[in-house]
Structure formats: C-alpha cells, structure tokens
Design an enzyme around this catalytic site. Structure first.
Site, PDB file in Angstrom:
ATOM      1  N   LYS A 130     -24.855   4.788  35.345  1.00 33.98           N
ATOM      2  CA  LYS A 130     -25.199   4.065  36.576  1.00 33.98           C
ATOM      3  C   LYS A 130     -25.693   2.649  36.266  1.00 33.98           C
ATOM      4  CE  LYS A 130     -28.156   6.833  38.471  1.00 33.98           C
ATOM      5  NZ  LYS A 130     -28.224   7.784  37.344  1.00 33.98           N
ATOM      6  N   THR A 140     -24.981   0.818  33.681  1.00 31.97           N
ATOM      7  CA  THR A 140     -23.835   0.039  33.213  1.00 31.97           C
ATOM      8  C   THR A 140     -22.984  -0.425  34.393  1.00 31.97           C
ATOM      9  OG1 THR A 140     -23.852   1.478  31.276  1.00 31.97           O
ATOM     10  CG2 THR A 140     -21.959   0.040  31.526  1.00 31.97           C
ATOM     11  N   ARG A 175     -34.797  -0.621  37.025  1.00 31.77           N
ATOM     12  CA  ARG A 175     -36.105  -0.104  36.620  1.00 31.77           C
ATOM     13  C   ARG A 175     -36.412  -0.514  35.183  1.00 31.77           C
ATOM     14  NH1 ARG A 175     -35.855   6.117  37.274  1.00 31.77           N
ATOM     15  NH2 ARG A 175     -33.679   5.749  36.744  1.00 31.77           N
ATOM     16  N   LYS A 200     -33.131   9.505  24.925  1.00 29.28           N
ATOM     17  CA  LYS A 200     -32.163   8.719  25.680  1.00 29.28           C
ATOM     18  C   LYS A 200     -31.772   7.416  24.994  1.00 29.28           C
ATOM     19  CE  LYS A 200     -31.433   7.145  30.449  1.00 29.28           C
ATOM     20  NZ  LYS A 200     -31.164   5.740  30.215  1.00 29.28           N
ATOM     21  N   ALA A 241     -38.196   9.658  37.881  1.00 30.05           N
ATOM     22  CA  ALA A 241     -37.195   9.998  38.907  1.00 30.05           C
ATOM     23  C   ALA A 241     -37.276  11.450  39.354  1.00 30.05           C
ATOM     24  CB  ALA A 241     -35.800   9.676  38.381  1.00 30.05           C
ATOM     25  N   PHE A 294     -30.900   9.365  38.603  1.00 32.48           N
ATOM     26  CA  PHE A 294     -30.220  10.664  38.641  1.00 32.48           C
ATOM     27  C   PHE A 294     -29.123  10.718  39.709  1.00 32.48           C
ATOM     28  CE2 PHE A 294     -34.438  12.329  36.813  1.00 32.48           C
ATOM     29  CZ  PHE A 294     -33.996  12.080  35.534  1.00 32.48           C
ATOM     30  N   PHE A 351     -13.679   6.365  30.350  1.00 27.24           N
ATOM     31  CA  PHE A 351     -13.864   6.477  28.903  1.00 27.24           C
ATOM     32  C   PHE A 351     -12.491   6.462  28.231  1.00 27.24           C
ATOM     33  CE2 PHE A 351     -17.747   7.828  30.707  1.00 27.24           C
ATOM     34  CZ  PHE A 351     -18.743   7.763  29.746  1.00 27.24           C
ATOM     35  N   TRP A 362     -17.562  -1.488  30.677  1.00 26.99           N
ATOM     36  CA  TRP A 362     -18.200  -1.205  29.383  1.00 26.99           C
ATOM     37  C   TRP A 362     -17.444  -1.903  28.251  1.00 26.99           C
ATOM     38  CZ3 TRP A 362     -16.731   1.480  24.877  1.00 26.99           C
ATOM     39  CH2 TRP A 362     -17.782   1.744  23.977  1.00 26.99           C
TER      40      TRP A 362
END
Length: 831
Positions: free
Chosen positions: A282, A284, A306, A317, A536, A567, A655, A684
């Site tokens: 999200k 990205t 955030r 992460k 979150a 999320f 991807f 990306w």
C-alpha cells in the site's frame, strides 16, 4: 542593534524593517542582518545583488537612490560625478545611473583630481557636506547638484549656492517618501505571498535499473532537493517551516489560517485487500501514485504517510518508506527517529504513567491536610491554586479561588482522586518489540512501601497520545483531548482523567513540536508529509488529520492528496471513514484498493505464506484457478468500500512472477464486481511512470458522483454499533460479548461515553477473528473479549479475541542486517 534586528526578523507581524542609524553603525554586518524580504532600505548584499543583476521584481531600490533618480530626467550621454558617495548606496546608484545611459565617475572631496572631474561633470551628486576649501567655481555653470546622506530625516546641507549654478537639490524629504513607497511595496509583496500560489516544482529524474537494486541502494543513488527548496516550490513561506537537517522540516500550523479560504484538493485513500504477512504494497502504491500524478501528469499531489515504529523496523517488517522506485527519501531518515515525534509521545505517555503511581502512593501515605498543603504550597509567602487546579475545583462544583477558604470536606474532595489500582488502563510504553514487558510488576523497591501492582508496557505507537496526535485539529484541540484521557476509575466507579492529575499542560508542552507534520520527498522530488503512526490494530491506523488538511490546501482545487490506511479495507479503511473523517470533517473522493496476485492465491486456497520463508511454487507459477477462487476477497473488499458510497479503483501491484493472464483475470473480475477501474501497476520497478494509468483512473474516478456516508449513527448503543461493523463489514452472523466486555459497555454508557465511534481491535490477516480463515468467511460469531475506551482520542475499542499491544522479536530480527559504516556514517541493511 543586530540582536534587535534578528528579533524583528522572526516576528511574523513585521513585514518590513527600516534602519535609521548613525552612519558609523551602518556596517555590512548590521545591513546584512536584515532578512532580504524585510529589507525596506534595500541595502543588504542579497538585495543589491538582485539589483545589479537586473531582478527589479525581486529587490527594493534604496530610498535615497530612488529619490536621486526621481530628480534626474534624461540621462542619456551625460556624465555623473559621485562625490563622497560610497558603500551600498554608491554601488546601487552607479548601477541605476549606468542603466539609465549615464557615464559615472566617483571620487572623494580630498582627491587631487576633484577639480578636473567637477569641470567635466553634467550632474554632481554629493554624499556629505562640502569642505570650505573646495570653491563652488570648480563646478561647471548650470550643473545640477544633488545632495543626500544616510540620515534620511536630515536636510542640513549648505553648499554656498551661487546664481550661475543650478539650484542644489536635497533628497531628504523625497527619500522619506520613497522609503514609505518601499514599505507599501513590501506589504503588497507580503500580501501576495500569503495567497495560494501555483506550484513551480522541479521533479527529479529517475533511471530505473534492472534487476531492481535494494531499497536503500535506490534511495542513496538519488540526490534529494534541499527541503527549504522543496518548501518554496510548493508555496510554503520561510517562517512556516522548521528545518531538521537537509532533507526534512516541520511545517507550522499557521499555514492553515493563511490558506483558510483556499479550496481543498481531491482526497484519495489507499486501502487494501486482506494481506499476506508480507504486506501487499500500500505504501509503495501511495508513493508511486503521487509520483505519477505530479512528475508525469503535471498535477499537484501530496502523499501523507504514517511514521514507522522502531519496533517493526528492527523486528520483522523492516522499513516502511515504500519500496523500489516508489519510496520516500532518504529512507534511513524516514525509518529512524525522523524528527523525534515518537520519542515525544513516549516521554508524554510515561510522564502520565509516573503521575498515576506517584499520586496513589502519596494519597495512601498522607492525611488530607498534609496532601492539600503539598498540592497547594506557600510560595514566597503566597498560597494559590494553579490554573489546572482551579479547573478541577470548578468540575467538582467548588467555586472558590482562595486556598484558605475550603472546608475539610472540600479539601478531601479536591486532594483525593481515590484511584482504584485494579482499574488502571494507562500503561507505560517503549518503541521496541519487547515481549518480556507484556506483563510486569511495579513498586517492588522498599521506597514504594509495599504498593506493588501488576502492569505492562505497550509499544509506543499503541499509546492513546499517538491516536490523539493523528486525530487532533490543532493545539487547543490537542490540549483538550489530552486532558480528557481516562486513565482509571476511582473507588466510586467514576473516571479519573489526565486533567484530574494536573498533567495536561506538561503533556502539551512535550507534544508542541510533534503536532507539526514533517515534510519530506519522494524519489521523483514530489512532496510527502510523514506524521503520526497509530497502531493499526488497536487504534485507527491512519496518518494525521493535520497533515491531510495542510496538504489539501497546498495542492489547490485541482490537486490530489493521497493518504494510506493500515491493513485491509475491513480495518484501516473502515476506521478512516467512521473515525478519521468524523474528526476531520473531510470527505474522500476515491478509494484505491491494493491487491496482489500473491494474496489472491492465498485466499483461493494456496499454502501458508510466512515472513522470511521462500514462497511455494503455487505463488511463483501461473495458476488461474487459485486466482479466480481468491478474488472473492477482492470482491468483498470492493463491496465494503461501496457501503460508504465512494468510487473504488483497484490497483494490482504486479510482481515479476505474475503472468499476463493472471493480471488480466484480476482486472476483469474487479471491474465486473463494481470497481470503477482496475489497473496493473509497475511503479516498484519503473517509478511514477509505472503508475500513470492508475493516476489517470484515479483522476477520472475522483470526478464521479460521490455519495459518501458513514456506516452507523453515533447515537446508536455501543453494542449495536459493534454489531453493524461485524455483520456488514466482516460478514459475521452475530457478535458475542464476554461478561467483562458487557460490564465495560455498561460502565462506559453510564459514564456518558456511549456516543463515541467504534475502533475494532482485530487481526488484519482475516476478515474474521481467526487469522487462518482466508477468503470470505461467513456464519461465524465474532467474540468480543473486552471493551476499552480512548476518551481523549474519541473512540471505544472492542477487543476481538486476544490482541497483543506489544509485539515480540522473532528468532532472527531485522537488526542482524543493520549496521553503520564508521567512516562514511552510512546506514547499511535497513531494507
């Protein structure tokens, strides 16, 4: 003098500064102390440089020079002699005379060549009183003589005029008028600067490599603009930013008042389907979208993200600045400390925690009188209540201001909070994943006299103060919210607040800088606000209302502000609409729903996806049936968005292992299921260019009819609001409250908190409360194990099952790969 100038430079109510000083004080140091934009006399090096360069629009001409030029008519081919006219004024005067076509000479009164120069001059300009030994006869008959000095208010000159010479002109009064004219020009400029200005943004070029390097390598390969340059490009004024280093700055809230009449831009929310533990990108997508909008479609846009917690950064992460060629730079600055907001929250939170335990100890060990005497001490022979103590007296119905007039009953009522330790909900926090702090015992030292109790630490971003930071609309609102925070109940079952403990002002002081959003930039040089990072699961998982409001003013009516919800849409988006939009009053224009083939295959029955483990072959090879089966989760999330009446665009984060057939299938199903559009994205690997089609779809969707509405009415009972979310959003058959949860609901309703919105604390890995249930679970009963309240933030949060507010470190945390080069001071291995 310099100190006074510097003070006036920083006074936002002073738009112009004129210096009326003796010539001996008009040094370069003094003249250059004045900010160029406030330099009414035009004598600073910056203003003179602009004048010499010919930037008439950007500079003010010194008033005495203006007066001289006003007195002179056609200068073409004339020779002008400047006698004893030097320094900044002399340089400016020579520049304008030459630009007007005159030839200039200069000398001092004592110069041996003075007589010869006077004989050849068509105009003589003198800057000081003529010595008696210089006869007027040296001046060619009919030659105009103009005199001035640095003292604009003085006209005391006597040059012994003779009839065969043109009258002498003194410029004092005219120069004063010209100075006033400069004042007016400066004020006009200031007024124009206060208005909204179209951006003049210089985007940074990208040269994507294949294969795509690591995030930190990509970040390092780009040279970011200086943050003050970026701030100027997007219309921020010099006194509206506080610079932290080269690449980040705090933005002051005064901007909201300046641009209050400026129409807002379009408001875009990026949400997602139920993710795998790896996340579906999200952040990205958010960054790629604004890069596409601004760097490739020439539309003003702002990303609002955030601030990441240190816990995930060093835990599982890793970084949270986006990724690949769609990220915020410098990414190590973004991920580590930033401007210290989370540290400020930690300090404020733990000050309040310390105040609670200290108050319980002191109340348990002192009589009413002793307690009262210490709470309201005699200072310099005078005894008085502080402002926050007077407010507490008013809340108690005691309308007295003299400490000596309270009765024994009133003293007891004022001095004793009578906190019930078993009801304390306020925990200490730390911004590190530390599982061994999930349950602790405090008060074990002998000095605490046996007042031992069980407590815990939460991660800093789970603090209610973080939630308040994200939802507040200004300093006054933040102070009020901090004061309303309920930390425990007293022994009568009534709430005890931070205001009761007398700590509100101190908390506001610790948070006074954290309330300002932090300005950064994307890889393509477009602006980003990084502000707040509420947990979150427990809180609402969205960046700040203030960042969004400021950004919406800066982008202008045709611009876009893109913000991200934590999320899946069932958690972050639902909370964004029902909690954040209620607090801000802002109406969203469009939702971007992020999906990946990987996540859809998982929902279609694919094997478990585990962070750190290689993906199974089902995720790296084409499997159209798995994708089709998993699209049920995408369809459900689109339906959730439609509950709120907002157009939705699906962004399929592509991807390299995704086949064209899989991508086409997802987009086709999404559009059939009610999405306004569905677009494959390659930001990306390609930066903003890879999200241009998404940007175009968002622009079109934002112009569609919007019938935004909240999911529930605040006046409904707490249980009914929980049931609506469970049934309409999660797909539950019904809810089931534990006895403890029902007891808390009854208590909050009795205490007057029943009309607050609901912030569900639920796993993000499933629409249900069971993380292993993928796809679209139905027919389940949603268990509510407990119900808690964040009264200052303004929501009730039911706990669905068991929710941890303190993550733990895995066997191999991210910190194994993080290092610092002691020579270059570069961070390595962050992501």
């Amino acid at each position: 003098v310099v100190n006074e100038i510097l003070r006036l430079n920083e006074d936002p109510n002073v738009q112009g500064l004129a210096l009326e000083l003796p010539e001996s004080l008009c040094s370069s140091k003094v003249l250059n102390a004045v900010k160029p934009e406030k330099d009414v006399d035009g004598l600073s090096d910056v203003n003179l440089g602009r004048l010499v360069r010919g930037d008439a629009c950007d500079c003010l001409v010194p008033p005495t020079v203006c007066a001289v030029m006003e007195l002179l008519e056609d200068l073409g081919g004339k020779t002008v002699l400047l006698v004893d006219v030097g320094g900044a004024v002399g340089a400016a005067l020579q520049c304008l005379l030459q630009r007007g076509g005159a030839a200039t000479m200069s000398c001092q009164w004592k110069a041996p060549q003075l007589q010869n120069k006077l004989q050849h001059a068509d105009v003589v300009i003198v800057g000081s009183t003529k010595p008696d030994d210089v006869p007027v006869s040296w001046v060619k008959p009919g030659t105009p003589i103009i005199s001035f000095s640095h003292d604009l208010l003085s006209e005391k000159h006597n040059y012994g005029q003779q009839n065969n010479h043109a009258p002498e002109n003194t410029v004092g009064s005219l120069a004063v008028a010209m100075r006033m004219q400069n004042m007016v020009k400066n004020t006009e400029r200031w007024m124009q600067s206060q208005q909204y200005r179209k951006w003049d943004l210089r985007c940074l070029k990208l040269q994507p490599l294949s294969p795509v390097p690591s995030d930190i390598e990509i970040s390092r390969a780009q040279s970011p603009k200086a943050v003050d340059v970026l701030a100027k490009e997007i219309g921020l004024l010099t006194d509206e930013i506080e610079i932290y280093g080269q690449t980040k700055a705090k933005v002051r809230l005064s901007l909201l008042e300046r641009l209050k009449d400026q129409p807002d831009g379009k408001y875009v929310l990026v949400a997602g389907i139920t993710p795998t533990p790896l996340g579906e990108g999200k952040s990205t997508v958010t960054v790629g979208l604004v890069q596409a909008l601004t760097a490739h479609l020439n539309l003003n846009s702002f990303a609002c993200l955030r601030q990441p917690s240190q816990g995930p950064t060093f835990g599982v992460k890793g970084g949270a600045a986006g990724g690949g060629y769609a990220q915020v730079i410098p990414m190590e600055e973004f991920n580590l400390h930033l401007t210290g907001d989370i540290h400020a929250i930690t300090a404020a939170n733990n000050l309040l925690a310390a105040a609670i335990d200290a108050r319980i100890l002191h109340e348990n060990t002192q009589s009413d009188k002793a307690l009262y005497n210490r709470l309201v001490p005699v200072v310099n022979g005078v005894r008085g209540f502080s402002a926050i103590q007077l407010a507490r007296l008013r809340r108690l119905g005691i309308n007295k201001t003299d400490p000596g007039t309270l009765t024994e009953e009133e003293i007891s009522k004022f001095a004793r909070l009578d906190i019930d330790p078993s009801t304390i909900t306020w925990q200490r926090v730390v911004d590190t994943n530390d599982r061994f702090l999930r349950k602790i015992t405090v008060g074990q030292a002998n000095t605490e006299k046996g007042f031992v109790r069980q407590a815990q630490f939460d991660i800093a971003v789970a603090s209610e103060i973080m939630a308040i930071l994200a939802l507040t609309t200004g300093l006054q609102d933040m102070k009020e919210r901090l004061g309303k925070m309920v930390v425990a109940n007293d022994k009568k079952g009534e709430p005890v607040t931070a205001e009761d403990l007398g700590v509100t002002g101190a908390l506001a002081v610790l948070m006074k800088d954290a309330i300002k959003p932090t300005l950064m930039q994307t890889l393509e040089g477009t602006p980003v606000f990084v502000h707040a990072g509420p947990f979150a699961n427990i809180a609402h998982g969205n960046s700040s209302v203030l960042a969004d409001k400021i950004a919406l003013k800066l982008v202008g009516e045709k611009g876009f502000v893109v913000t991200e919800a934590g999320f899946g849409a069932d958690i972050g988006m639902e909370k964004f609409f029902n909690i954040k939009c209620r607090a801000s009053g802002l109406v969203p224009s469009v939702v971007v729903l992020v999906a990946t083939v990987r996540a859809l295959k998982m929902h279609g029955g694919g094997p478990n996806v585990t962070a750190g483990a290689p993906l199974k072959k089902e995720y790296t090879e084409e499997n159209l049936q798995l994708v089709a089966d998993g699209c049920c989760n995408l369809q459900k999330q689109i339906q959730i968005t439609q509950l709120f009446g907002v157009p939705v665009v699906v962004a399929l984060n592509v991807f390299k292992t995704d086949s064209p057939a899989e991508v086409d299938l997802v987009c086709e199903i999404a559009k059939r299921s009610g999405a306004f559009d569905a677009v494959p994205c390659n930001h990306w690997s390609a930066g903003g260019r890879g999200a241009v089609k998404l940007a175009q779809a968002v622009e079109k969707a934002a112009n569609q009819k919007n019938s935004f509405k909240y999911l529930y009415n605040l006046e409904l009972p707490i249980v009914e609001k929980i049931r609506i979310i469970a049934q309409k959003v999660y797909g539950a058959q019904d809810i089931e409250l534990s006895p403890a949860a029902q007891s808390q609901v009854d208590r909050y309703t009795r205490q007057g908190f029943g009309n607050l919105p609901i912030c569900m604390a639920k796993t993000h890995l499933s629409l249900s409360h069971q993380p292993e249930r993928k796809g679209v679970p139905t027919g389940f009963i949603l268990p509510i194990s407990d119900v808690r309240a964040s009264i200052g933030a303004g929501f009730i949060y039911p706990l669905v099952g068991t929710m941890s507010t303190m993550p733990g470190l895995p066997t191999r945390p991210c910190f194994y790969d993080i290092d610092l080069d002691p020579v270059t001071e570069q961070v390595k291995g962050l992501f």
